[in-house]
Write an enzyme that holds these catalytic residues in place. Structure first.
Site, PDB file in Angstrom:
ATOM      1  N   SER A 689      31.525 -21.929   1.684  1.00 55.14           N
ATOM      2  CA  SER A 689      30.929 -21.104   0.625  1.00 55.14           C
ATOM      3  C   SER A 689      29.925 -21.931  -0.162  1.00 55.14           C
ATOM      4  O   SER A 689      29.831 -23.154  -0.007  1.00 55.14           O
ATOM      5  CB  SER A 689      32.006 -20.560  -0.323  1.00 55.14           C
ATOM      6  OG  SER A 689      32.630 -21.617  -1.024  1.00 55.14           O
ATOM      7  N   ILE A 691      26.888 -23.868  -1.833  1.00 56.74           N
ATOM      8  CA  ILE A 691      25.800 -24.695  -1.332  1.00 56.74           C
ATOM      9  C   ILE A 691      26.123 -25.275   0.038  1.00 56.74           C
ATOM     10  O   ILE A 691      25.234 -25.437   0.874  1.00 56.74           O
ATOM     11  CB  ILE A 691      25.479 -25.810  -2.351  1.00 56.74           C
ATOM     12  CG1 ILE A 691      24.808 -25.178  -3.572  1.00 56.74           C
ATOM     13  CG2 ILE A 691      24.583 -26.879  -1.757  1.00 56.74           C
ATOM     14  CD1 ILE A 691      24.525 -26.133  -4.691  1.00 56.74           C
ATOM     15  N   SER A 816      25.668 -34.853  -8.923  1.00 54.79           N
ATOM     16  CA  SER A 816      25.513 -33.880 -10.005  1.00 54.79           C
ATOM     17  C   SER A 816      24.761 -34.486 -11.173  1.00 54.79           C
ATOM     18  O   SER A 816      24.875 -35.687 -11.443  1.00 54.79           O
ATOM     19  CB  SER A 816      26.890 -33.415 -10.477  1.00 54.79           C
ATOM     20  OG  SER A 816      26.803 -32.786 -11.733  1.00 54.79           O
ATOM     21  N   TYR A 841      34.969 -35.480 -14.008  1.00 49.72           N
ATOM     22  CA  TYR A 841      34.018 -35.016 -12.991  1.00 49.72           C
ATOM     23  C   TYR A 841      32.710 -35.798 -13.083  1.00 49.72           C
ATOM     24  O   TYR A 841      32.124 -36.201 -12.071  1.00 49.72           O
ATOM     25  CB  TYR A 841      33.773 -33.526 -13.172  1.00 49.72           C
ATOM     26  CG  TYR A 841      32.888 -32.929 -12.109  1.00 49.72           C
ATOM     27  CD1 TYR A 841      33.405 -32.589 -10.872  1.00 49.72           C
ATOM     28  CD2 TYR A 841      31.534 -32.727 -12.341  1.00 49.72           C
ATOM     29  CE1 TYR A 841      32.596 -32.042  -9.893  1.00 49.72           C
ATOM     30  CE2 TYR A 841      30.718 -32.196 -11.372  1.00 49.72           C
ATOM     31  CZ  TYR A 841      31.249 -31.846 -10.147  1.00 49.72           C
ATOM     32  OH  TYR A 841      30.443 -31.340  -9.164  1.00 49.72           O
ATOM     33  N   LYS A 845      30.961 -38.290 -10.218  1.00 51.14           N
ATOM     34  CA  LYS A 845      29.603 -38.123  -9.702  1.00 51.14           C
ATOM     35  C   LYS A 845      28.765 -39.388  -9.909  1.00 51.14           C
ATOM     36  O   LYS A 845      27.883 -39.697  -9.109  1.00 51.14           O
ATOM     37  CB  LYS A 845      28.933 -36.910 -10.373  1.00 51.14           C
ATOM     38  CG  LYS A 845      29.601 -35.601  -9.988  1.00 51.14           C
ATOM     39  CD  LYS A 845      29.556 -35.413  -8.493  1.00 51.14           C
ATOM     40  CE  LYS A 845      30.494 -34.339  -7.999  1.00 51.14           C
ATOM     41  NZ  LYS A 845      30.422 -34.175  -6.526  1.00 51.14           N
ATOM     42  N   THR A 876      27.634 -20.371  -7.758  1.00 55.90           N
ATOM     43  CA  THR A 876      28.480 -20.470  -6.571  1.00 55.90           C
ATOM     44  C   THR A 876      29.891 -20.008  -6.909  1.00 55.90           C
ATOM     45  O   THR A 876      30.278 -19.953  -8.086  1.00 55.90           O
ATOM     46  CB  THR A 876      28.531 -21.921  -6.061  1.00 55.90           C
ATOM     47  OG1 THR A 876      29.157 -22.737  -7.060  1.00 55.90           O
ATOM     48  CG2 THR A 876      27.134 -22.452  -5.779  1.00 55.90           C
TER      49      THR A 876
END
Length: 956
Positions: A689, A691, A816, A841, A845, A876
């Site tokens: 799903s 990207i 990101s 997160y 990244k 998304t």
């Protein structure tokens, strides 16, 4: 006024007819528009475009990674977790543009030259944009329908519109801006006032039809300044030509010059013609610099000198001189011949008027006539005609104009019925205007034919942007849509009952039986559309040049009156101001007008730059913090955190959204992504799903053999089937693997390696943002396990297969923009302090970017290249599930998955010579890895220690 269209060789007449019959349109948008030479202003590019260009050359922070299956979810989420994102005032801002929409079925009648359309387009309330849709500009007879197009009415209609709009004198409106709350940045009010150079630049693009431009930047001298009294009678009318040439100089015209000069306020608008202090005025006027400023802008001259004398200047040119000579009265100048002087008006204004009398305007000014409005689109299809006009100063902010035509008439393809659609970007907001003429008929069931026409128009309307992604491709891709034309929907009432309600002006009862109103309520073909209240009489069908509806004589046949001519809107940010009809009797229809106030998104780069500069200074100024009695080390850390969050929020909104992608994509080279990948093997993680799916589909469509690595068998199989069906490529395979588990990654790598398949491209796309702290069965924090440890292990285990594909092997890690907010840290699993999923997160990244640098250095001589990238803020499934507030608040502004995957595909397809191994990419350009003054750059020295920890954890 010149006009132009795409230059094409003259077509052979039979070819024209065949193309018409088969509804074959040119690949290019073959519309006509006014030549840029007629309206181009001295500033060749808008401020926004200049800023974008600067960004493309040096972007201080744009990285790409689909957090949570591909998207950055930070700007709003940071607020939730205690960070403050300070977006400076008016960044971004929302300007309001008034759009006037007019539709009219003219019944094949050619307009007479003096047709008055002032009421139709409402010249008393000038709009910024005018959109006119005309139907049946030629009679719909077999010759016009099946033969070559008769374009003779087009210039006649355009001349009428042009002459009408050129009579409009739009005032310089104060644009209303709606933006985020004011930033606490320490702006001084004076710093936001534009400089005189900026004001001159703005004024040079004024919408007033008569412009005045400075000839010289400096004035030589004032030879003499005399405060002469003004004694003669001013009650005499002043002979002023109106520009038409019908009057002669010296003939009286009913215009009172005394009234024009009697207002001190008008003279007070000039920088140095002050009315408060005469002595101060004289001193000020002795400065040539200040006087140059007075005469540098057309608006200022216009405010101090009414329009007729400006016309006078254009008709009677004075010889140019090198200085201001003393002039005792207007009698000595040709332009004011026959009028010796003025009567005294007031002590406050004598000096100002006298000085105007003493100025040799031709020594300072030159004139150039330019229209207030320019034509940006004119397109005909058989009898349908769409033309769009905008204020001249707005033209430079309108880009990406595309036109699409769809015929749904005879044989389902001929253009006697159908649509002309125009797509464009106004600032950063996309608009689509759809002018249609649908199937006629008032029999039961005819409305279904009209519904079918609309479905066909949506299906076949295609815009062909230069870039394959980023710009709207169909009608519903646009943020604001207006649908206009002769839609031909009727009223489900008898002829007599309809006339009875019309006679009583029972518009609401009549509208209850209107077919289109019912369609809107039922949400079928016009689901989500809106229309203004029908508080005017039906617009069809009238007897020619009469106020009577057709059919009062039963022998001549009857047509039940109907609101055939309609205007609908779709999308947020548009407010209907007026919806009305006009009493023009040229045809059996009455024209309809709708006026909207539409919001358009506009960035203010100057204010953004100023805000960021001030914030930099504040961060560096430790003295301020010390004075407050705070610990410098702790305050510096907090300031860095606040700066990183603020700068990221501002920059992300300016660059990571859909509108920013549309802007950046203007510089994309379409050929960069048209290469084939037949014979190459690509591995994509998280490919079911978002990207990851868009990446796998893009690679498969170019002939690559694709291995989709997914955790869910059910969703993976569904994605696999869809990609194979869409691309026709059967060389797409599903591989099951849970990337949060080291053991499963090793198992997958062992199975895959046994096939001895070289891997040309590895895309580390899989990502996770889990808000709660969860520990995997192997004892790792789950976000870290997927984003860092899984990425590291997958890449290390694939290296032997990548070496087999050298020297063309490459690894693309989807990072990101969130990493801008976090430095590298050895606390990989957030063991210290309260768990914060967003910060974790961001840390993950940042590690991915540092790992990419490390791999690039280690394998620089092995024929493997490593790249990290940022996909922007994309809509998304992962983002919708993990960050619903973010997804909802930026609804309509997020990129599509395809737009997010664009740079991944670009990196996979480019010759390695064009790329830099170890670099970080965003929107097909190399981007910095750190924000200025963010304190993240030095942290990358920790990568060696982190790599050792990862190797130990993964037991590789």
């Amino acid at each position: 006024m010149n006009s132009h269209s795409k230059q094409r060789p003259e077509l052979f007449w039979p070819r024209v007819v065949v193309r018409k019959w088969l509804n074959i349109s040119s690949k290019d948008s073959d519309y006509s528009a006014d030549s840029e030479d007629d309206y181009a202003s001295s500033d060749s590019a808008s401020e926004t475009n200049e800023f974008v260009q600067c960004q493309r050359e040096s972007r201080f922070g744009s990285n790409r990674r689909d957090d949570v299956q591909g998207t950055d979810a930070f700007a709003i989420t940071l607020l939730r977790f205690g960070y403050t994102i300070e977006v400076p005032d008016n960044i971004p801002s929302w300007h309001q543009n008034e759009i006037c929409i007019g539709t009219w079925n003219v019944g094949g009648k050619l307009p007479h030259d003096d047709l008055d359309i002032d009421d139709w387009i409402d010249t008393d309330d000038p709009a910024d944009i005018y959109v006119f849709g005309l139907q049946e500009i030629v009679p719909l007879n077999p010759g016009n329908i099946l033969g070559a197009e008769d374009s003779r009415p087009v210039p006649k209609w355009e001349n009428i519109i042009r002459e009408t709009l050129n009579r409009v004198r739009p005032a310089r409106t104060k644009v209303k801006c709606y933006s985020d709350p004011p930033s606490p940045s320490k702006f001084m009010p004076s710093e936001d006032v534009p400089t005189i150079e900026e004001e001159i630049l703005l004024e040079s693009d004024s919408d007033i039809g008569e412009e005045i431009h400075p000839l010289d930047e400096e004035l030589n001298s004032f030879d003499e300044l005399n405060d002469t009294s003004i004694t003669d009678d001013m009650n005499r009318n002043f002979g002023v030509p109106d520009g038409s040439g019908s009057e002669k100089l010296g003939e009286p015209v009913d215009w009172d010059l005394q009234k024009q000069f009697s207002s001190p306020k008008k003279l007070g608008r000039l920088n140095c013609l002050r009315t408060e202090d005469s002595a101060g005025d004289v001193e000020a006027l002795t400065s040539p610099r200040k006087l140059t400023k007075i005469l540098s802008g057309s608006e200022r001259i216009g405010l101090s000198w009414p329009e007729p004398p400006l016309n006078l200047l254009s008709q009677h040119v004075l010889p140019r001189t090198n200085s201001f000579k003393p002039v005792k009265s207007f009698k000595s100048t040709k332009s004011f011949g026959g009028y010796s002087s003025f009567k005294s008006v007031s002590n406050e204004t004598q000096l100002g008027v006298a000085l105007f009398a003493e100025l040799d305007f031709e020594a300072l000014l030159k004139r150039k006539r330019r229209p207030s409005y320019v034509r940006i689109v004119s397109k005909q299809m058989v009898g349908s005609f769409l033309t769009i006009w905008v204020r001249r100063s707005l033209r430079k902010h309108i880009q990406n104009i595309k036109v699409s035509t769809v015929g749904v008439g005879v044989m389902g393809y001929i253009g006697n019925k159908g649509s002309i659609s125009a797509s464009m970007s106004i600032y950063q907001t996309s608009f689509c205007f759809v002018s249609t003429h649908l199937t006629s008929g008032e029999k039961d069931g005819d409305e279904r034919k009209r519904n079918a026409d609309i479905n066909e128009i949506h299906r076949r309307t295609q815009f062909r942007p230069l870039s394959s992604v980023g710009l709207p491709k169909n009608i519903y891709d646009h943020e604001r849509i207006i649908w206009l034309g002769d839609l031909n929907y009727r009223i489900n009432l008898s002829y007599d009952k309809t006339h009875e309600l019309i006679s009583r002006k029972e518009w609401s009862q009549l509208a209850e039986r209107d077919q289109l109103v019912r369609e809107l309520r039922k949400g079928r073909v016009f689901d989500g559309w809106s229309e203004g209240t029908l508080n005017f009489a039906p617009t069809y069908k009238y007897e020619m040049n009469s106020e009577k509806y057709y059919g009062e004589d039963p022998k001549a046949g009857r047509r039940t009156p109907a609101w055939c001519d309609r205007i609908l809107s779709h999308g947020k940010g548009m407010r209907l101001l007026k919806y009305r009809r006009t009493e023009l009797k040229l045809s059996d229809h009455r024209p309809v007008t709708a006026t909207f106030m539409a919001e358009v998104e506009v960035f203010s780069p100057r204010k953004l730059q100023k805000a960021l500069t001030l914030t930099d200074a504040e961060i560096e100024n430790e003295e301020v913090v010390t004075d407050l009695g705070m610990d410098v080390g702790m305050s510096q850390l907090r300031l860095e955190q606040t700066w990183r969050a603020s700068a990221f929020g501002v920059y992300g909104y300016l660059n990571f959204t859909k509108s920013a992608f549309m802007e950046h994509s203007k510089k994309f080279n379409p050929e960069d992504t048209q290469a084939r990948m037949d014979g190459k093997n690509c591995v994509v993680t998280g490919a079911n799903s978002g990207i990851g799916y868009a990446t796998a589909e893009g690679l498969a469509s170019r002939g690559a053999t694709v291995y989709m690595v997914c955790r869910s068998k059910e969703r993976g199989e569904a994605a696999l089937s869809q990609i194979q069906s869409t691309t026709g490529n059967k060389k797409v395979h599903l591989e099951l693997c849970d990337l949060s588990s080291i053991s499963e990654i090793k198992s997958f790598a062992s199975r895959f390696s046994s096939r001895n398949v070289p891997v040309h491209v590895l895309v580390n796309n899989a990502g996770l943002l889990e808000n709660k702290r969860i520990t995997t069965s192997e004892g790792f924090e789950q976000n870290f396990a997927v984003n860092v440890l899984g990425t590291y292990s997958m890449t290390e285990l694939m290296l032997p297969l990548l070496k087999n594909a050298a020297p063309d092997a490459r690894v693309i890690t989807v990072s990101s923009g969130g990493m801008y907010t976090a430095p590298l840290t050895t606390d990989l699993q957030f063991s210290e302090g309260k768990f914060n999923s967003v910060e974790q997160y961001a840390r993950n990244k940042r590690v991915q970017v540092a790992l990419t640098e490390n791999w690039a250095e280690m394998y620089k001589d092995k024929g493997i290249s490593f790249y990290s990238m940022h996909p922007g803020w994309a809509e998304t499934p992962g983002v919708a599930n993990s960050l619903p507030d973010f997804s909802k608040s930026l609804s309509g502004k997020l990129r599509t998955s395809e737009e997010g995957a664009d740079t991944i595909l670009w990196l996979a397809l480019q010759p390695k010579e064009k790329l830099t191994s170890g670099a970080f990419y965003f929107d097909r350009a190399e981007a910095p890895k750190h924000l200025m003054f963010s304190g993240t750059r030095g942290s990358h020295s920790l990568i060696s220690n982190i790599v050792e920890d990862l190797r130990s954890m993964s037991r590789l």
